[in-house]
Design a protein around this motif. Structure first.
Motif, PDB file in Angstrom:
ATOM      1  N   ILE A 128      23.111  -9.075  -5.428  1.00 25.82           N
ATOM      2  CA  ILE A 128      22.505 -10.416  -5.375  1.00 25.82           C
ATOM      3  C   ILE A 128      23.071 -11.294  -6.501  1.00 25.82           C
ATOM      4  O   ILE A 128      23.469 -12.437  -6.295  1.00 25.82           O
ATOM      5  N   LEU A 129      23.154 -10.698  -7.722  1.00 20.99           N
ATOM      6  CA  LEU A 129      23.711 -11.432  -8.865  1.00 20.99           C
ATOM      7  C   LEU A 129      25.176 -11.788  -8.623  1.00 20.99           C
ATOM      8  O   LEU A 129      25.615 -12.907  -8.903  1.00 20.99           O
ATOM      9  N   HIS A 130      25.908 -10.835  -8.079  1.00 22.43           N
ATOM     10  CA  HIS A 130      27.338 -11.025  -7.808  1.00 22.43           C
ATOM     11  C   HIS A 130      27.541 -12.189  -6.821  1.00 22.43           C
ATOM     12  O   HIS A 130      28.390 -13.054  -7.041  1.00 22.43           O
ATOM     13  N   LEU A 131      26.719 -12.194  -5.773  1.00 23.09           N
ATOM     14  CA  LEU A 131      26.827 -13.268  -4.778  1.00 23.09           C
ATOM     15  C   LEU A 131      26.411 -14.612  -5.374  1.00 23.09           C
ATOM     16  O   LEU A 131      26.968 -15.651  -5.024  1.00 23.09           O
ATOM     17  N   THR A 143      28.696 -17.829  -5.464  1.00 24.59           N
ATOM     18  CA  THR A 143      28.190 -19.078  -4.884  1.00 24.59           C
ATOM     19  C   THR A 143      28.337 -20.236  -5.888  1.00 24.59           C
ATOM     20  O   THR A 143      28.527 -21.393  -5.490  1.00 24.59           O
ATOM     21  N   SER A 144      28.276 -19.880  -7.189  1.00 26.56           N
ATOM     22  CA  SER A 144      28.376 -20.933  -8.225  1.00 26.56           C
ATOM     23  C   SER A 144      29.736 -21.645  -8.170  1.00 26.56           C
ATOM     24  O   SER A 144      29.872 -22.759  -8.692  1.00 26.56           O
ATOM     25  N   LEU A 145      30.714 -20.989  -7.546  1.00 27.22           N
ATOM     26  CA  LEU A 145      32.033 -21.622  -7.406  1.00 27.22           C
ATOM     27  C   LEU A 145      31.962 -22.913  -6.591  1.00 27.22           C
ATOM     28  O   LEU A 145      32.785 -23.807  -6.744  1.00 27.22           O
ATOM     29  N   ARG A 146      30.966 -22.985  -5.732  1.00 27.48           N
ATOM     30  CA  ARG A 146      30.773 -24.205  -4.930  1.00 27.48           C
ATOM     31  C   ARG A 146      30.460 -25.417  -5.809  1.00 27.48           C
ATOM     32  O   ARG A 146      30.639 -26.545  -5.416  1.00 27.48           O
ATOM     33  N   PHE A 147      29.913 -25.117  -7.019  1.00 22.25           N
ATOM     34  CA  PHE A 147      29.564 -26.205  -7.929  1.00 22.25           C
ATOM     35  C   PHE A 147      30.676 -26.462  -8.960  1.00 22.25           C
ATOM     36  O   PHE A 147      30.455 -27.128  -9.955  1.00 22.25           O
ATOM     37  N   GLY A 148      31.810 -25.835  -8.768  1.00 29.16           N
ATOM     38  CA  GLY A 148      32.940 -26.079  -9.669  1.00 29.16           C
ATOM     39  C   GLY A 148      33.302 -24.880 -10.515  1.00 29.16           C
ATOM     40  O   GLY A 148      32.492 -23.963 -10.706  1.00 29.16           O
ATOM     41  N   TYR A 186      31.060 -20.487 -16.898  1.00 33.40           N
ATOM     42  CA  TYR A 186      29.914 -20.432 -17.805  1.00 33.40           C
ATOM     43  C   TYR A 186      29.113 -19.143 -17.568  1.00 33.40           C
ATOM     44  O   TYR A 186      28.738 -18.442 -18.514  1.00 33.40           O
ATOM     45  N   LEU A 187      28.885 -18.847 -16.294  1.00 27.35           N
ATOM     46  CA  LEU A 187      28.125 -17.626 -15.959  1.00 27.35           C
ATOM     47  C   LEU A 187      28.885 -16.375 -16.407  1.00 27.35           C
ATOM     48  O   LEU A 187      28.292 -15.432 -16.941  1.00 27.35           O
ATOM     49  N   ILE A 188      30.205 -16.395 -16.218  1.00 26.17           N
ATOM     50  CA  ILE A 188      31.019 -15.245 -16.629  1.00 26.17           C
ATOM     51  C   ILE A 188      30.954 -15.063 -18.152  1.00 26.17           C
ATOM     52  O   ILE A 188      30.827 -13.939 -18.652  1.00 26.17           O
TER      53      ILE A 188
END
Lengths: 122, 235
Positions: free
Chosen positions: A33-36, A40-45, A51-53
């Protein structure tokens, strides 16, 4: 009761493997779930993904990464053992195969953990 | 020599531990100790037994966290003795558990030889070679003590699951060359409550007092069910 999945007192290593398999399955599901979420955050740039990484891929989180790696390796190797037995093969050698499973998990985990350590710590 | 025995008691309302001191002799079993307590110390202690020689399966209890037959467990081989009712069965009183559901499931799978043309007027000998007998002999040794069901993690979470003992019985009849009831039994064991629920913890085989290997029977039954389902699909 669900707590019986994790009952190991007075039981053999087979029950320990069963409990670990359930536990690692739950851990991997949370990880998925976290991985997805990360993907998905890539959709926001690119920035939001990076930042998440930066929050999770760093020396401080290495122990958690190693635990996650252990869960992944155990779930995979033990899963193969279960498939072999459930197809009716080498049932009589189940104790030996269980010991082998634990051995393979340990070796793969230590080696992959070493590589991960080198990657993160430089 | 005296041994302290801890027994898990249940009076219908609350569960509690009670300690007894029992004089033991060489060769004495846990069942002998329980009988000593009942006859000399506490007549209210309840437990189930019958044959006293590992044949009937009535005296299965949890001894030091492991399900065993009380009549076959030597008391001097244990360091401490802690006796509890087996898991996954409703406790009625003290060490007595409710086996109604267990035997109801047993009846569902028809634990007897099914013949299509059985004539009582003209009975026919059902011939079997030693090789054919060997195929199922081990599984016919099950004494329905419930030890395997008591450690099965699936039985503890699913009331409708048939459990290892019942599926061992099914496998025993499925591999008997005299039996003609395969289709009837496949419908039951190849369902959601049957072989597909087993997650191979294999603890059932580890605790079986007769070394019947229920986990092996379930996996073999699973293979048979796969073949049955494939054949059914192409019919």
């Amino acid at each position: 009761m669900l707590v019986d999945w994790f009952r190991i007192k007075g039981r053999s290593l087979h029950s320990l493997a069963f409990s670990f398999h359930r536990l690692t399955g739950i851990v991997l599901m949370i990880y998925l779930i976290l991985h997805l979420t990360y993907l998905t955050s890539l959709r926001f740039g690119k920035e939001s993904y990076e930042y998440l990484i930066s929050l999770t891929v760093r020396p401080e989180t290495l122990p958690f990464d190693l635990l996650l790696l252990l869960a992944t390796v155990f779930h995979g190797v033990n899963g193969i053992r279960l498939v072999i037995h459930e197809l009716g093969f080498v049932y009589e050698k189940r104790n030996l195969i269980l010991y082998l499973t634990f051995g393979i998990v340990l070796i793969v985990w230590l080696y992959a953990g070493y590589l991960m350590f080198l990657l993160i710590m430089g | 020599m005296e041994v302290e025995i801890k027994v898990r008691r249940f009076n219908g309302e609350k569960s509690y531990w009670q300690k007894y001191r029992v004089p033991v002799l060489s060769g004495m079993t846990v069942l002998d100790a329980l009988l000593y307590i009942k006859e000399n110390i506490d007549a209210t202690l309840s437990f189930r037994y019958s044959c006293r020689m590992g044949v009937c399966g009535s005296c299965a209890v949890k001894i030091n966290n492991k399900p065993r037959l009380a009549c076959e467990t030597q008391i001097l081989q244990l360091k401490d003795v802690q006796i509890e009712p087996i898991n996954n069965f409703r406790v009625i009183k003290d060490l007595i558990t409710d086996f109604d559901d267990f035997f109801a499931k047993h009846r569902i799978v028809k634990p007897y030889l099914i013949r299509k043309n059985d004539s009582y007027e003209k009975p026919v000998e059902m011939i079997q070679t030693p090789k054919q007998l060997k195929k199922y002999y081990r599984y016919s040794l099950c004494i329905k003590c419930g030890a395997c069901n008591s450690v099965c993690p699936v039985s503890s979470t699913r009331d409708d699951y048939l459990g290892p003992a019942i599926m061992t019985t099914v496998y025993r009849f499925m591999t008997d060359n005299r039996d003609e009831g395969k289709d009837e039994r496949f419908k039951i064991v190849s369902s959601e409550r049957g072989v597909w629920r087993c997650h191979f913890a294999s603890e059932c085989s580890e605790v079986c007092p007769k070394n019947v290997e229920p986990a092996k029977a379930v996996q073999k039954l699973r293979i048979k069910s796969i073949i049955y389902e494939i054949k059914k699909f192409f019919k």
